[in-house]
Scaffold this motif. Structure first.
Motif, PDB file in Angstrom:
ATOM      1  N   GLY A 124      -9.099  -5.292   6.074  1.00  7.73           N
ATOM      2  CA  GLY A 124      -9.006  -5.645   4.848  1.00  7.73           C
ATOM      3  C   GLY A 124      -8.322  -4.678   3.671  1.00  7.73           C
ATOM      4  N   SER A 125      -7.791  -5.465   2.778  1.00  3.91           N
ATOM      5  CA  SER A 125      -7.353  -4.531   1.585  1.00  3.91           C
ATOM      6  C   SER A 125      -7.928  -4.368   0.411  1.00  3.91           C
ATOM      7  N   ALA A 185      -2.549  -3.270  -4.583  1.00  2.00           N
ATOM      8  CA  ALA A 185      -1.764  -3.361  -3.231  1.00  2.00           C
ATOM      9  C   ALA A 185      -1.807  -4.504  -2.625  1.00  2.00           C
ATOM     10  N   ASP A 186      -1.625  -4.464  -1.111  1.00  2.12           N
ATOM     11  CA  ASP A 186      -1.490  -5.474  -0.091  1.00  2.12           C
ATOM     12  C   ASP A 186      -3.057  -6.725  -0.569  1.00  2.12           C
ATOM     13  N   THR A 201      -7.174  -3.307  -6.405  1.00  3.47           N
ATOM     14  CA  THR A 201      -8.160  -3.314  -5.230  1.00  3.47           C
ATOM     15  C   THR A 201      -8.731  -1.907  -4.855  1.00  3.47           C
ATOM     16  N   GLN A 202      -8.889  -1.216  -6.094  1.00  9.30           N
ATOM     17  CA  GLN A 202      -9.333   0.158  -6.104  1.00  9.30           C
ATOM     18  C   GLN A 202     -10.935  -0.083  -6.349  1.00  9.30           C
ATOM     19  N   ASN A 261       0.734  -1.325   0.013  1.00  8.91           N
ATOM     20  CA  ASN A 261      -0.046  -0.084   0.018  1.00  8.91           C
ATOM     21  C   ASN A 261       0.829   1.141  -0.046  1.00  8.91           C
ATOM     22  N   GLU A 262       2.052   1.082   0.878  1.00  7.67           N
ATOM     23  CA  GLU A 262       2.928   2.338   0.819  1.00  7.67           C
ATOM     24  C   GLU A 262       3.448   2.666  -0.711  1.00  7.67           C
ATOM     25  N   PHE A 263       3.934   1.786  -1.333  1.00  9.67           N
ATOM     26  CA  PHE A 263       4.453   1.755  -2.572  1.00  9.67           C
ATOM     27  C   PHE A 263       3.497   2.469  -3.674  1.00  9.67           C
TER      28      PHE A 263
END
Length: 431
Positions: free
Chosen positions: A336-337, A225-226, A387-388, A207-209
């Motif tokens: 959750g992601s 992401a994650d 995941t968006q 997520n950070e990246f």
């Protein structure tokens, strides 16, 4: 190691853009022939590819995490599957030139909405050389150029793969410049500045990246992401089925982003279900971390707040006992992601509530989260799992790599004819 300067990257981006525009107008037969040629070349050179990958693995052993090492390792079977994916993509319907709207605005004034390639993709991914094969095949089929940036751990493998692919494309109608590889971390920032030439960035990482990429580019970003995936065992679950699904979702390939990281268990069946599932997981080498209620039933390590937010990508599983379905949904939506989450239950109403209220790209009933995959969905391959909230969401295949344009064909009509004192009426008839 190739170390491109910014001027070199600019040249590469321009070359890729030109090649992508050429690729976009090639007939489907030419794109499919290129994919067939690539699959054959990868089969022919599989020993060279595996040797390069072994060199990467040897250099990374003990240096990177076990999860990253598992993703880096390109076994003969994994390479075979990736090659099969190239062939599958070639067999998929052509995503370019599909007419989703044909409307007669007025006599001899016909509007078409037609799918077309995005242009140039910039894909930044972890140490997964098989992902490079998938992304390349999807890019060619969808008429897009692609600039790839792989993890440094997979440098030799990815360099070998791209050389094989580029040499193969020289014998086809696809310009080899449509596929490019960057090799250093410093190039990421420079790639993100190429908004005049790159049409979409696809980062695959934490997520950070993903946030770093989103905050440092003007280019649209499709986030991968994650994978903090959950499995909820409802009070009305078939417990034998639940054990099989849990073991598969955690241990089939723990390094994958669609493996579960947290197991939620309804309080009513916790004392009955926890002992056998703990035994089955421990037999597979899984380390269990449970909340206080779980520790009263089985022997396991203490789970902390951090565990609910962690993608282990390893044989570690967090366990939490929840009071009811609503509590399970609330936990998933908080921690959750938005990747993939599942429920095991015989109660169809509970399953429907779960799948409607859990805010994730994939919501499953009575099956493993490991099915969250472009190949398993019949997409041939995937460039990643988005995941968006905005589409495309979930495994992104060909349909996520095309956009559309409106083509309006007339015979001298002007807009002024439809305004003023005696305006003409539009027909607006779908054809």
């Amino acid at each position: 190691m190739i170390d491109y300067s910014m001027s070199d990257l600019l040249t590469i981006a321009k070359q890729t853009q030109v090649a992508a525009r050429e690729l976009a107008i090639l007939p489907e037969t030419s794109r499919n022939e290129a994919l067939t040629a690539i699959a054959s070349a990868l089969e022919k050179h599989q020993n060279k590819i595996i040797e390069a990958n072994q060199a990467d693995c040897n250099a990374s052993e003990g240096v990177i995490s076990s999860a990253l090492y598992a993703r880096l390792k390109l076994s003969a079977s994994k390479l075979k599957d990736a090659i099969a994916g190239v062939k599958d993509v070639g067999n998929l319907p052509d995503p370019i030139g599909m007419v989703s709207l044909k409307r007669e605005l007025d006599e001899e004034l016909i509007l078409h909405r037609i799918s077309c390639p995005l242009g140039v993709l910039g894909v930044i991914f972890e140490a997964r050389p098989d992902a490079l094969i998938q992304i390349t095949s999807l890019a060619i089929k969808s008429g897009n150029g692609v600039i790839l940036k792989a993890g440094k751990e997979a440098l030799q493998t990815c360099t070998t793969l791209v050389k094989i692919i580029q040499e193969t494309l020289k014998e086809t109608q696809v310009n080899p410049n449509a596929i490019q590889l960057l090799t250093t971390r410093e190039e990421i920032k420079e790639l993100l500045a190429l908004d005049e030439y790159v049409d979409l960035i696809i980062p695959r990482g934490s997520n950070e990246f993903v946030r770093y990429v989103q905050e440092n580019t003007k280019i649209p970003v499709l986030g991968h992401a994650d994978g903090i995936c959950h499995l909820f065992i409802d009070s009305e679950a078939d417990l034998s089925q639940a054990i099989n699904i849990t073991v598969d979702a955690k241990t089939h390939y723990p390094a994958a982003c669609n493996a579960i990281e947290t197991l939620l268990i309804h309080r009513e069946i916790a004392s009955q279900f926890l002992p056998p599932i703990a035994e089955a997981l421990i037999e597979k080498g899984v380390e269990l971390r449970g909340d206080k209620d779980s520790q009263k039933i089985i022997n396991c390590q203490n789970a902390t707040e951090e565990d609910w937010q962690t993608e282990y990508s390893d044989l570690i599983l967090a366990i939490k006992i929840v009071d009811d379905l609503s509590s399970a949904i609330a936990h998933i939506n908080r921690y959750g992601s938005k990747h993939t989450d599942a429920i095991v239950t015989k109660n169809k109403n509970n399953a429907e509530i779960f799948m409607n209220q859990v805010d994730s790209a994939g919501v499953y009933h009575n099956c493993s989260t490991r099915f969250a995959d472009g190949f398993r969905y019949g997409f041939g391959a995937e460039v990643g799992i988005s995941t968006q909230k905005m589409p495309p969401r979930g495994p992104v295949g060909l349909e996520g790599l095309v956009t559309y344009k409106y083509k309006l064909i007339g015979n001298g009509q002007i807009a002024a004819s439809y305004t003023g004192e005696n305006p003409k009426d539009f027909i607006h008839r779908d054809l």
